[in-house]
Design an enzyme around this catalytic site. Structure first.
Site, PDB file in Angstrom:
ATOM      1  N   GLU A   1     -16.559 -37.533 -36.289  1.00 12.24           N
ATOM      2  CA  GLU A   1     -17.660 -36.908 -37.025  1.00 12.24           C
ATOM      3  C   GLU A   1     -18.204 -35.694 -36.255  1.00 12.24           C
ATOM      4  O   GLU A   1     -18.491 -34.650 -36.844  1.00 12.24           O
ATOM      5  CB  GLU A   1     -18.760 -37.961 -37.253  1.00 12.24           C
ATOM      6  CG  GLU A   1     -20.025 -37.458 -37.910  1.00 12.24           C
ATOM      7  CD  GLU A   1     -19.839 -36.983 -39.356  1.00 12.24           C
ATOM      8  OE1 GLU A   1     -18.740 -37.128 -39.909  1.00 12.24           O
ATOM      9  OE2 GLU A   1     -20.806 -36.440 -39.903  1.00 12.24           O
TER      10      GLU A   1
ATOM     11  N   ARG B   1     -23.621 -26.285 -53.904  1.00 15.96           N
ATOM     12  CA  ARG B   1     -22.424 -26.781 -54.594  1.00 15.96           C
ATOM     13  C   ARG B   1     -21.293 -25.758 -54.631  1.00 15.96           C
ATOM     14  O   ARG B   1     -20.160 -26.075 -54.999  1.00 15.96           O
ATOM     15  CB  ARG B   1     -22.780 -27.178 -56.029  1.00 15.96           C
ATOM     16  CG  ARG B   1     -23.824 -28.255 -56.129  1.00 15.96           C
ATOM     17  CD  ARG B   1     -24.112 -28.557 -57.571  1.00 15.96           C
ATOM     18  NE  ARG B   1     -22.959 -29.101 -58.230  1.00 15.96           N
ATOM     19  CZ  ARG B   1     -22.618 -30.384 -58.258  1.00 15.96           C
ATOM     20  NH1 ARG B   1     -23.382 -31.254 -57.651  1.00 15.96           N
ATOM     21  NH2 ARG B   1     -21.551 -30.791 -58.875  1.00 15.96           N
TER      22      ARG B   1
ATOM     23  N   LYS C   1     -18.311 -32.001 -37.727  1.00 14.14           N
ATOM     24  CA  LYS C   1     -19.560 -31.234 -37.827  1.00 14.14           C
ATOM     25  C   LYS C   1     -19.391 -29.866 -37.188  1.00 14.14           C
ATOM     26  O   LYS C   1     -19.768 -28.851 -37.754  1.00 14.14           O
ATOM     27  CB  LYS C   1     -20.711 -31.937 -37.093  1.00 14.14           C
ATOM     28  CG  LYS C   1     -21.439 -33.091 -37.668  1.00 14.14           C
ATOM     29  CD  LYS C   1     -22.110 -32.930 -38.968  1.00 14.14           C
ATOM     30  CE  LYS C   1     -21.125 -33.045 -40.103  1.00 14.14           C
ATOM     31  NZ  LYS C   1     -21.319 -34.169 -40.989  1.00 14.14           N
TER      32      LYS C   1
ATOM     33  N   GLU D   1     -16.927 -27.529 -39.189  1.00 13.49           N
ATOM     34  CA  GLU D   1     -17.319 -27.066 -40.523  1.00 13.49           C
ATOM     35  C   GLU D   1     -18.463 -26.062 -40.500  1.00 13.49           C
ATOM     36  O   GLU D   1     -18.533 -25.210 -41.377  1.00 13.49           O
ATOM     37  CB  GLU D   1     -17.599 -28.229 -41.473  1.00 13.49           C
ATOM     38  CG  GLU D   1     -18.810 -29.049 -41.187  1.00 13.49           C
ATOM     39  CD  GLU D   1     -18.979 -30.222 -42.161  1.00 13.49           C
ATOM     40  OE1 GLU D   1     -18.551 -30.131 -43.315  1.00 13.49           O
ATOM     41  OE2 GLU D   1     -19.552 -31.234 -41.742  1.00 13.49           O
TER      42      GLU D   1
ATOM     43  N   CYS E   1     -19.333 -26.102 -57.830  1.00 11.54           N
ATOM     44  CA  CYS E   1     -19.915 -25.313 -58.913  1.00 11.54           C
ATOM     45  C   CYS E   1     -21.197 -25.995 -59.380  1.00 11.54           C
ATOM     46  O   CYS E   1     -21.240 -27.210 -59.529  1.00 11.54           O
ATOM     47  CB  CYS E   1     -19.018 -25.124 -60.121  1.00 11.54           C
ATOM     48  SG  CYS E   1     -17.486 -24.268 -59.754  1.00 11.54           S
TER      49      CYS E   1
ATOM     50  N   ASN F   1     -17.923 -26.398 -64.845  1.00 10.53           N
ATOM     51  CA  ASN F   1     -17.657 -26.978 -63.528  1.00 10.53           C
ATOM     52  C   ASN F   1     -16.498 -27.944 -63.716  1.00 10.53           C
ATOM     53  O   ASN F   1     -16.603 -28.848 -64.542  1.00 10.53           O
ATOM     54  CB  ASN F   1     -18.924 -27.716 -63.054  1.00 10.53           C
ATOM     55  CG  ASN F   1     -18.704 -28.528 -61.801  1.00 10.53           C
ATOM     56  OD1 ASN F   1     -17.768 -28.271 -61.042  1.00 10.53           O
ATOM     57  ND2 ASN F   1     -19.560 -29.497 -61.561  1.00 10.53           N
ATOM     58  N   GLY F   2     -15.404 -27.738 -63.001  1.00  4.02           N
ATOM     59  CA  GLY F   2     -14.256 -28.629 -63.159  1.00  4.02           C
ATOM     60  C   GLY F   2     -12.971 -27.834 -63.238  1.00  4.02           C
ATOM     61  O   GLY F   2     -12.941 -26.642 -62.916  1.00  4.02           O
TER      62      GLY F   2
ATOM     63  N   HIS G   1      -2.050 -38.918 -24.607  1.00  5.99           N
ATOM     64  CA  HIS G   1      -0.762 -38.928 -25.302  1.00  5.99           C
ATOM     65  C   HIS G   1      -0.507 -37.640 -26.083  1.00  5.99           C
ATOM     66  O   HIS G   1       0.275 -37.631 -27.024  1.00  5.99           O
ATOM     67  CB  HIS G   1      -0.671 -40.143 -26.232  1.00  5.99           C
ATOM     68  CG  HIS G   1      -0.752 -41.442 -25.502  1.00  5.99           C
ATOM     69  ND1 HIS G   1       0.282 -41.943 -24.742  1.00  5.99           N
ATOM     70  CD2 HIS G   1      -1.780 -42.318 -25.361  1.00  5.99           C
ATOM     71  CE1 HIS G   1      -0.086 -43.085 -24.177  1.00  5.99           C
ATOM     72  NE2 HIS G   1      -1.343 -43.328 -24.541  1.00  5.99           N
TER      73      HIS G   1
ATOM     74  N   TRP H   1     -17.677 -22.243 -57.035  1.00  8.83           N
ATOM     75  CA  TRP H   1     -16.758 -22.515 -55.923  1.00  8.83           C
ATOM     76  C   TRP H   1     -15.375 -22.334 -56.522  1.00  8.83           C
ATOM     77  O   TRP H   1     -14.943 -23.129 -57.361  1.00  8.83           O
ATOM     78  CB  TRP H   1     -16.964 -23.930 -55.408  1.00  8.83           C
ATOM     79  CG  TRP H   1     -16.175 -24.251 -54.173  1.00  8.83           C
ATOM     80  CD1 TRP H   1     -16.513 -23.937 -52.889  1.00  8.83           C
ATOM     81  CD2 TRP H   1     -14.926 -24.950 -54.103  1.00  8.83           C
ATOM     82  NE1 TRP H   1     -15.547 -24.391 -52.023  1.00  8.83           N
ATOM     83  CE2 TRP H   1     -14.559 -25.012 -52.730  1.00  8.83           C
ATOM     84  CE3 TRP H   1     -14.077 -25.514 -55.040  1.00  8.83           C
ATOM     85  CZ2 TRP H   1     -13.395 -25.624 -52.296  1.00  8.83           C
ATOM     86  CZ3 TRP H   1     -12.905 -26.122 -54.612  1.00  8.83           C
ATOM     87  CH2 TRP H   1     -12.576 -26.177 -53.249  1.00  8.83           C
TER      88      TRP H   1
ATOM     89  N   LYS I   1     -20.846 -28.755 -51.251  1.00  8.46           N
ATOM     90  CA  LYS I   1     -21.412 -30.063 -50.925  1.00  8.46           C
ATOM     91  C   LYS I   1     -20.658 -31.215 -51.591  1.00  8.46           C
ATOM     92  O   LYS I   1     -20.409 -32.238 -50.978  1.00  8.46           O
ATOM     93  CB  LYS I   1     -22.878 -30.068 -51.348  1.00  8.46           C
ATOM     94  CG  LYS I   1     -23.622 -31.354 -51.023  1.00  8.46           C
ATOM     95  CD  LYS I   1     -23.880 -31.456 -49.545  1.00  8.46           C
ATOM     96  CE  LYS I   1     -24.574 -32.756 -49.171  1.00  8.46           C
ATOM     97  NZ  LYS I   1     -24.362 -33.072 -47.756  1.00  8.46           N
TER      98      LYS I   1
END
Ligand code: F6R
Length: 616
Positions: free
Chosen positions: A489, A27, A493, A496, A2, A100-101, A512, A74, A611
Site C-alpha cells: 500500500e 472521477r 500510494k 500514484e 467520468c 459514463n461507461g 531474491h 476520463w 477515483k
C-alpha cells in the site's frame, strides 16, 4: 470514471452543473463540458482540462438554459481532445448526450449509422450512442404524446452492449431529460421544484438530500415538475426516495490544502464511525447488523474468498492473515479482474466478501456477479451507501467514513483494515477464540483511533523526511506478515501521487531479486515491529545497508535498533497485531503525501487516474 450531472428547474442550469462537476472531478479530469437547452436549441461549451478552465473560458451568458447536462471525462474511446469531450450532439442537432461507461459494440453501430447518413465529429462511442437515439427517434411514430423521446432512448439502449450512465436532452422536448444506467452509477436528486442527476451524491448534496438510487436497466424520464422510472422492457418502477446522512461540509476541503490531507487526518474519527455500535454488549466480540447470514451458516463456512482491486485488495491481504490467525479458517484473496477469468475450483461451503470503497468498481462488481452466478453468497464491505456492489450483495458492512474524495485512498483503506480485523474477531469468537481473548481484542480495536491520533503527530517529522527523499526516482517498501500488504500500500500510494517508482515486497523476499536495485540511489522503507519478526527484519536491513542503501525505518516503540543501521527512524506505538497494520499505514500515507506536495504534484487528481474505475 467520468462524472455526470443533470439539472431541470427554475435556476440557470450551467452554474449548478459546473458546481456539481467540480465536486465530481475526482472521477475523471481529462476534459469537461456542459450543454443547456432553450426551446429547441442547445448551447454547448466543452474543453480539455479541468472544470475550472472551462468556467474561466465560458461566459455565463453562453449557457442560459434552465435545463442542462454536464460531464467530466476520463478518456476511454478517443484521445483527450475538445472534440471528444462531452456533451455530444447528434448530427441532426436533435439530441445532446453525456455518457459514463463504454459501448462495446460501437464500431458496428457506427458503420450502420454512416450508411444512413449520420456524421461524426469525434472518435467516441458516446457520439455513436447519440446518433443511434436520433436514428430511432426518426423511425419512432409520434403517436403517444411525449413518449417518442423516451421510447427512442429505450430502443437504443436495447441495442447497446457495454456499460452506461447517460443523460439525454431532445431539441423537440424542452425541460425534459431522459437518463438511464447499466453498470455505471446514476442518482436522481429530488429537490424543491427541481430535479438533478449525478454519478454520485457529492454533486447534488448542496441542493437536496433526497435521492433515488437508480438500478441497472432503469430509465428515468424527468420533467421540471415530475419524474417517472421504467425499465428497459417498459415495466413501471416505484421509486424509493432515500435520505443522504452526510452534509456538504463532508465533501469540502475546509482548512486543508488537499482532500488527501484532510482524509488522512480524519482517520481517528473515521475508525470510530466504522466501529460504532458494532461490539457485543459483553465486549467480547463484534456484531454486524447487515450480514444477512445466520451465525449457524457462518459457522459452516470452510473457506472465505476476498475479492477487490487496488488498495482494497491490500486490505483483503491483511484480512486474510488475521482471519487465518484468529479464526483458523482458510482465506483466498483474488484480484477481482483475475478472479472472473480463473474459474478456480470452489468448495461447497465457501463464502465471498468483496471490498470496495466506491462500490462501483466494475471488475469487483463483475467478480461478485460471477460468484453469485455460481450460487455463492457474496457480502460486501463498502463505503458508499446504495452503490451497485452494496445493493447487489447478499449483505455486508458499510464503512461509514463519509465521502472519500482524494483519488488516493486513505481513510477508506484503514477503515477496510478495521472491518477485516473485526471480521477476524467475529469469526474467531464463533470458533476457538476465548472470551478473554475476545475482550482483549475488542479493547485493542477500541484503542485504535487514539493510537492513530498519536501517530498523526509524526506529520512534521515526515514532512522533513519527504523533503530529503523526494528527489529519488525509485524506492522499496518492505514488511513482513500483515505489514507486507501495508508495504504494498505504501508503494502504491507513493507511485500514484508522486510518480516515483516504488515496489512493495515481503522484507525477506527482497534478497531474491529486488536487492539488485539497491544502491545509494534507491532508499528502502522498512516496517519494523517488535516481537518474533524483529531480528529477521533487522537482518534484511543489514543486507540493504551493506549495499549502501538508505533506510527509513518505521519501527514500533520497543524496537532497539543497532546504532547506525537506519538513516531515518520513525517511531510508531506498540499495538495489538490486529491494529498494527492500521497504525503502520499512517506514516506511509503522510510520507507519500508530503513527497508529492514537495514535487508539486496534483495530489488529489494524479495523472491518468480516477477515483472509481467503472470500466473493465
Ligand atoms: C489507490 C486506490 C485504488 C482503489 C481501487 C479500488 O489509492 O484508491 O487502488 O483502491 O481502484 O477502488 P474501490 O475500493 O472503490 O473498489
Amino acid at each position: 470514471m467520468c462524472g455526470i450531472v443533470g439539472y431541470i428547474g427554475k435556476q440557470k442550469a450551467s452554474a449548478i452543473i459546473l458546481e456539481g462537476l467540480k465536486r465530481l472531478e475526482y472521477r475523471g479530469y481529462d476534459s469537461a463540458g456542459v450543454a443547456t437547452q432553450q426551446g429547441d436549441h442547445f448551447d454547448l461549451a466543452k474543453k480539455i482540462g479541468r472544470v475550472e478552465g472551462l468556467i474561466k473560458t465560458t461566459p455565463a451568458l453562453k449557457l442560459p438554459g434552465t435545463t442542462g447536462i454536464g460531464h467530466t471525462r476520463w478518456a476511454t474511446h478517443g484521445g483527450v481532445t475538445d472534440a471528444n469531450a462531452h456533451p455530444h450532439i447528434s448530427s441532426d442537432q436533435k439530441f445532446a448526450i453525456i455518457h459514463n461507461g463504454v459501448v462495446e459494440n460501437y464500431a458496428s453501430i457506427k458503420k450502420f449509422l454512416l450508411t444512413k447518413g449520420y456524421t461524426f465529429k469525434s472518435e467516441t462511442d458516446t457520439e455513436v450512442l447519440c446518433n443511434l437515439i436520433a436514428y430511432h427517434y426518426q423511425k419512432e411514430p409520434a403517436t403517444k404524446e411525449g413518449s417518442r423521446f423516451l421510447e427512442s432512448v429505450r430502443k437504443t439502449l436495447r441495442h447497446i452492449e457495454g456499460t452506461y450512465g447517460i443523460a439525454v436532452m431532445c431539441a423537440d422536448n424542452p425541460a425534459e431529460i431522459v437518463a438511464a444506467r447499466k453498470g455505471s452509477p446514476l442518482i436522481l436528486g429530488v429537490g424543491d421544484g427541481e430535479l438533478m442527476l449525478a454519478s454520485d451524491v457529492s454533486a447534488i448534496i448542496s441542493r437536496t438530500q433526497n435521492v433515488v438510487y437508480l438500478k441497472d436497466g432503469e430509465i428515468v424520464h424527468m420533467t421540471a415538475q415530475n419524474f417517472s422510472i421504467t425499465t428497459l422492457d417498459s415495466s413501471d418502477v416505484s421509486p424509493v426516495i432515500d435520505k443522504i446522512t452526510w452534509n456538504i461540509e463532508d465533501s469540502e476541503v475546509g482548512a486543508f490544502d488537499h482532500f488527501m490531507e484532510k482524509e488522512i487526518f480524519e482517520q481517528p474519527a473515521a475508525l470510530e464511525n466504522t466501529m460504532r455500535g458494532r461490539f457485543s454488549e459483553d465486549g467480547s466480540t463484534a456484531q454486524f447488523g447487515g450480514l444477512n447470514i445466520t451465525a449457524i451458516d457462518f459457522r459452516q463456512v470452510d473457506r472465505f474468498h476476498f475479492i477487490a482491486c487496488g488498495s482494497a485488495w491490500h486490505a483483503c491481504l491483511v484480512a486474510e492473515q488475521l482471519i487465518e490467525r484468529f479464526a483458523r479458517v482458510p482465506v483466498e484473496v483474488d484480484y477481482a479482474s483475475e478472479f472472473r477469468y480463473r474459474n478456480i475450483p470452489l468448495s461447497k461451503n465457501a463464502l465471498f466478501f468483496t471490498i470496495s470503497q466506491s462500490g462501483e468498481t466494475i471488475d469487483t462488481l463483475a467478480a461478485m456477479r460471477e460468484a453469485k452466478r455460481k450460487g455463492y453468497k457474496v457480502l460486501a464491505i463498502s463505503n458508499v451507501v446504495g452503490s451497485s456492489i452494496a445493493r447487489e450483495a447478499d449483505g455486508g458492512v458499510y464503512q461509514h467514513v463519509g465521502p472519500e474524495i482524494g483519488v488516493a485512498s486513505t481513510k477508506a483503506f484503514t477503515s477496510q483494515l478495521l472491518v477485516g480485523a473485526m471480521l477476524a474477531l467475529y469469526i474467531g469468537r464463533m470458533r476457538d477464540m476465548s472470551f478473554s481473548g475476545g475482550i482483549e481484542y475488542v479493547k485493542a480495536l477500541k484503542g485504535a483511533p487514539d493510537l492513530v491520533r498519536e501517530t498523526l503527530k509524526l506529520a512534521p517529522q515526515l514532512k522533513e523526511i519527504a523533503k530529503r527523499y523526494a528527489h529519488y526516482k525509485d524506492m522499496l517498501f518492505l514488511g513482513r506478515l500483515t505489514l507486507f500488504p501495508v508495504a504494498l500500500e505504501g508503494a502504491l500510494k507513493l507511485k500514484e501521487i508522486s510518480y516515483i517508482h516504488a515496489e512493495g515486497y515481503p522484507a525477506a523476499e527482497m534478497k531474491h531479486g529486488p536487492i539488485a536495485l539497491i544502491s545509494e540511489e534507491c532508499p528502502s522503507v522498512f516496517f519494523v515491529p517488535s516481537g518474533e519478526m524483529f531480528n529477521k527484519v533487522v537482518s534484511s536491513m543489514q543486507e540493504i545497508k551493506a549495499r549502501k542503501g538508505k533506510i527509513i525505518a518505521i519501527a514500533t516503540q520497543n524496537c532497539e535498533l543497532p546504532s547506525g543501521l537506519v538513516d531515518e527512524l520513525i517511531r510508531i506505538p506498540e499495538c495489538h497485531e490486529a491494529v498494527l497494520p492500521i497504525v503502520a499505514s499512517i506514516p506511509v500515507q503522510l510520507l507519500s503525501y508530503y513527497m508529492a506536495v514537495e514535487l508539486k504534484r496534483d495530489v488529489d487528481k494524479p495523472r491518468n487516474l480516477a477515483k472509481s474505475v467503472t470500466v473493465e
